[in-house]
Design an enzyme around this catalytic site. Sequence first.
Site: not given
Length: 173
Positions: A117, A113
């Site tokens: 990002k 994750y």
Amino acid sequence: VEFLYCDLASMKSIRQFVQRFRAKNCPLHVLVNNAGVMLVPERKTEDGFEEHFGLNYLGHFLLTNLLLDKLKQSGTHSHNARIVTVSSATHYVGKLHLNDLQSRCSYSPHGAYAQSKLALVLFTYRLQHLLTANGSHVTANVVDPGVVNTELYKHVFWVVKVAKWMTAWIFFK
């Protein structure tokens, strides 16, 4: 308002969406990239990409690049077209593993994750640099919405879910 379906986890769906949008021959003044998954178990998109990287980054990257000419046509000297990409402060702890963008060596939902990002932030910074250098009337921004009460938290540990349930109304947007 008209709805056009686009699955950002599917390169085919993104291309079909752009084709349908282009057929409408409408200007595009604002593109908001705000889809994502967080902390999902290890799984792949239909194109075989690790899901965080495929949906959170590659989907937005492809969509933005396929629509960039429409944005450039829509922007003017007095009113720039805008690209707003929603990222997360989690990008600060992300590491871009250029030899393992798909997290095949050692999968961590948190790491995957954060990497997705971070990739969004770096892409947006580079895109803005290129747009400025070319004198384009398009502005690319990346933002962190803060802690928002959404379904993104459905894959966290049960203890975190309980804490979220008890405090979200105070601390979350």
